[in-house]
Design a protein around this motif. Sequence first.
Motif, PDB file in Angstrom:
ATOM      1  N   LEU A  73       5.453   7.233  26.804  1.00  0.00           N
ATOM      2  CA  LEU A  73       4.865   6.545  25.660  1.00  0.00           C
ATOM      3  C   LEU A  73       5.853   6.251  24.531  1.00  0.00           C
ATOM      4  CD1 LEU A  73       2.066   5.511  24.922  1.00  0.00           C
ATOM      5  CD2 LEU A  73       1.638   7.690  23.817  1.00  0.00           C
ATOM      6  N   PHE A  74       6.757   7.166  24.253  1.00  0.00           N
ATOM      7  CA  PHE A  74       7.703   7.000  23.158  1.00  0.00           C
ATOM      8  C   PHE A  74       9.067   6.505  23.646  1.00  0.00           C
ATOM      9  CE2 PHE A  74       4.555   9.997  21.548  1.00  0.00           C
ATOM     10  CZ  PHE A  74       4.279   9.474  20.302  1.00  0.00           C
ATOM     11  N   THR A  75       9.152   6.094  24.886  1.00  0.00           N
ATOM     12  CA  THR A  75      10.391   5.564  25.456  1.00  0.00           C
ATOM     13  C   THR A  75      10.561   4.110  25.018  1.00  0.00           C
ATOM     14  OG1 THR A  75      10.119   6.974  27.391  1.00  0.00           O
ATOM     15  CG2 THR A  75      11.628   5.107  27.616  1.00  0.00           C
ATOM     16  N   PRO A  76      11.753   3.764  24.501  1.00  0.00           N
ATOM     17  CA  PRO A  76      11.960   2.366  24.091  1.00  0.00           C
ATOM     18  C   PRO A  76      11.705   1.392  25.240  1.00  0.00           C
ATOM     19  CG  PRO A  76      13.750   3.749  23.307  1.00  0.00           C
ATOM     20  CD  PRO A  76      12.914   4.599  24.228  1.00  0.00           C
ATOM     21  N   PHE A  77      11.036   0.322  24.920  1.00  0.00           N
ATOM     22  CA  PHE A  77      10.703  -0.791  25.813  1.00  0.00           C
ATOM     23  C   PHE A  77       9.599  -0.475  26.814  1.00  0.00           C
ATOM     24  CE2 PHE A  77      15.165  -1.358  24.542  1.00  0.00           C
ATOM     25  CZ  PHE A  77      14.999  -2.476  23.757  1.00  0.00           C
ATOM     26  N   PHE A  78       8.992   0.709  26.735  1.00  0.00           N
ATOM     27  CA  PHE A  78       7.849   0.998  27.597  1.00  0.00           C
ATOM     28  C   PHE A  78       6.598   0.453  26.938  1.00  0.00           C
ATOM     29  CE2 PHE A  78       4.134   3.614  28.628  1.00  0.00           C
ATOM     30  CZ  PHE A  78       4.063   3.352  29.985  1.00  0.00           C
ATOM     31  N   THR A  79       5.823  -0.311  27.675  1.00  0.00           N
ATOM     32  CA  THR A  79       4.560  -0.839  27.166  1.00  0.00           C
ATOM     33  C   THR A  79       3.531  -0.886  28.290  1.00  0.00           C
ATOM     34  OG1 THR A  79       3.472  -2.677  26.029  1.00  0.00           O
ATOM     35  CG2 THR A  79       5.254  -3.254  27.540  1.00  0.00           C
ATOM     36  N   THR A  80       2.294  -0.727  27.920  1.00  0.00           N
ATOM     37  CA  THR A  80       1.199  -0.860  28.892  1.00  0.00           C
ATOM     38  C   THR A  80       0.576  -2.248  28.791  1.00  0.00           C
ATOM     39  OG1 THR A  80      -0.378   0.053  27.311  1.00  0.00           O
ATOM     40  CG2 THR A  80       0.664   1.608  28.834  1.00  0.00           C
ATOM     41  N   LYS A  81       1.104  -3.053  27.876  1.00  0.00           N
ATOM     42  CA  LYS A  81       0.565  -4.399  27.656  1.00  0.00           C
ATOM     43  C   LYS A  81       1.130  -5.369  28.696  1.00  0.00           C
ATOM     44  CE  LYS A  81       0.017  -3.635  22.738  1.00  0.00           C
ATOM     45  NZ  LYS A  81       0.472  -4.000  21.405  1.00  0.00           N
ATOM     46  N   VAL A  96       3.038  -8.637  30.218  1.00  0.00           N
ATOM     47  CA  VAL A  96       4.341  -9.220  29.919  1.00  0.00           C
ATOM     48  C   VAL A  96       4.191 -10.236  28.786  1.00  0.00           C
ATOM     49  CG1 VAL A  96       6.227 -10.621  30.840  1.00  0.00           C
ATOM     50  CG2 VAL A  96       5.170  -8.857  32.263  1.00  0.00           C
ATOM     51  N   GLY A  97       5.066 -10.123  27.807  1.00  0.00           N
ATOM     52  CA  GLY A  97       5.034 -11.029  26.668  1.00  0.00           C
ATOM     53  C   GLY A  97       4.082 -10.620  25.558  1.00  0.00           C
ATOM     54  N   LYS A  98       3.334  -9.532  25.739  1.00  0.00           N
ATOM     55  CA  LYS A  98       2.343  -9.108  24.742  1.00  0.00           C
ATOM     56  C   LYS A  98       2.812  -7.935  23.888  1.00  0.00           C
ATOM     57  CE  LYS A  98      -0.842 -12.033  25.858  1.00  0.00           C
ATOM     58  NZ  LYS A  98      -1.184 -13.124  24.981  1.00  0.00           N
ATOM     59  N   GLY A  99       3.921  -7.317  24.251  1.00  0.00           N
ATOM     60  CA  GLY A  99       4.414  -6.193  23.468  1.00  0.00           C
ATOM     61  C   GLY A  99       5.848  -5.897  23.833  1.00  0.00           C
ATOM     62  N   THR A 100       6.606  -5.368  22.862  1.00  0.00           N
ATOM     63  CA  THR A 100       8.009  -5.068  23.121  1.00  0.00           C
ATOM     64  C   THR A 100       8.220  -3.633  23.579  1.00  0.00           C
ATOM     65  OG1 THR A 100       8.423  -4.391  20.846  1.00  0.00           O
ATOM     66  CG2 THR A 100       8.778  -6.723  21.395  1.00  0.00           C
ATOM     67  N   GLY A 101       7.275  -2.761  23.289  1.00  0.00           N
ATOM     68  CA  GLY A 101       7.451  -1.362  23.639  1.00  0.00           C
ATOM     69  C   GLY A 101       8.386  -0.625  22.705  1.00  0.00           C
ATOM     70  N   LEU A 102       8.556  -1.136  21.502  1.00  0.00           N
ATOM     71  CA  LEU A 102       9.466  -0.491  20.555  1.00  0.00           C
ATOM     72  C   LEU A 102       8.750   0.243  19.424  1.00  0.00           C
ATOM     73  CD1 LEU A 102      12.233  -3.204  20.221  1.00  0.00           C
ATOM     74  CD2 LEU A 102      12.404  -0.969  21.315  1.00  0.00           C
ATOM     75  N   GLY A 103       7.512  -0.107  19.136  1.00  0.00           N
ATOM     76  CA  GLY A 103       6.827   0.436  17.963  1.00  0.00           C
ATOM     77  C   GLY A 103       6.762   1.942  17.895  1.00  0.00           C
ATOM     78  N   LEU A 104       6.289   2.577  18.941  1.00  0.00           N
ATOM     79  CA  LEU A 104       6.167   4.040  18.918  1.00  0.00           C
ATOM     80  C   LEU A 104       7.528   4.716  18.979  1.00  0.00           C
ATOM     81  CD1 LEU A 104       2.998   4.569  21.124  1.00  0.00           C
ATOM     82  CD2 LEU A 104       3.229   5.014  18.675  1.00  0.00           C
ATOM     83  N   ALA A 105       8.472   4.146  19.729  1.00  0.00           N
ATOM     84  CA  ALA A 105       9.818   4.723  19.813  1.00  0.00           C
ATOM     85  C   ALA A 105      10.501   4.688  18.447  1.00  0.00           C
ATOM     86  CB  ALA A 105      10.650   3.968  20.847  1.00  0.00           C
ATOM     87  N   VAL A 106      10.399   3.558  17.763  1.00  0.00           N
ATOM     88  CA  VAL A 106      11.008   3.425  16.437  1.00  0.00           C
ATOM     89  C   VAL A 106      10.306   4.345  15.440  1.00  0.00           C
ATOM     90  CG1 VAL A 106      11.329   1.833  14.484  1.00  0.00           C
ATOM     91  CG2 VAL A 106      11.886   1.096  16.811  1.00  0.00           C
ATOM     92  N   SER A 107       8.991   4.406  15.497  1.00  0.00           N
ATOM     93  CA  SER A 107       8.235   5.264  14.573  1.00  0.00           C
ATOM     94  C   SER A 107       8.599   6.727  14.751  1.00  0.00           C
ATOM     95  CB  SER A 107       6.736   5.072  14.787  1.00  0.00           C
ATOM     96  OG  SER A 107       6.362   3.758  14.455  1.00  0.00           O
TER      97      SER A 107
END
Length: 129
Positions: free
Chosen positions: A79-87, A89-100
Amino acid sequence: SSLVAETAKRTKVAPRAMSCAVTRPPRSTESQTRSERFTAALPLPERWIRLEIGASGDWVELAVTDSGGGIPPEARDRLFTPFFTTKAVGKGTGLGLAVSRQLAENQGGSLVLDPSSPNTRFVLKLKRP
């Protein structure tokens, strides 16, 4: 509380974490119904978000819980891994939780998923200013 506001202002972590926890729906198009804009919450009979703020000792804690059924077990470890997303393709970068999480840790705090909650619950913990 002014203590929480001052801590958030100092670290800029709480606003970023809140943004990740409460994902904005995509822009609507005329062909979408209101419910299609909130696809993550469609199967839920009731939708809500709860914010809990507390302080204990040297720490301030902000917990964000939503009515979702939690994060699937197979996604929790990444979940907190950069670029991991469950969204999609094209709907999320997967950076929000990692950066937070990194912002919280840079301030001596933490951002975690609460796996004991029956709903989706994130807890941000920061040192008092």
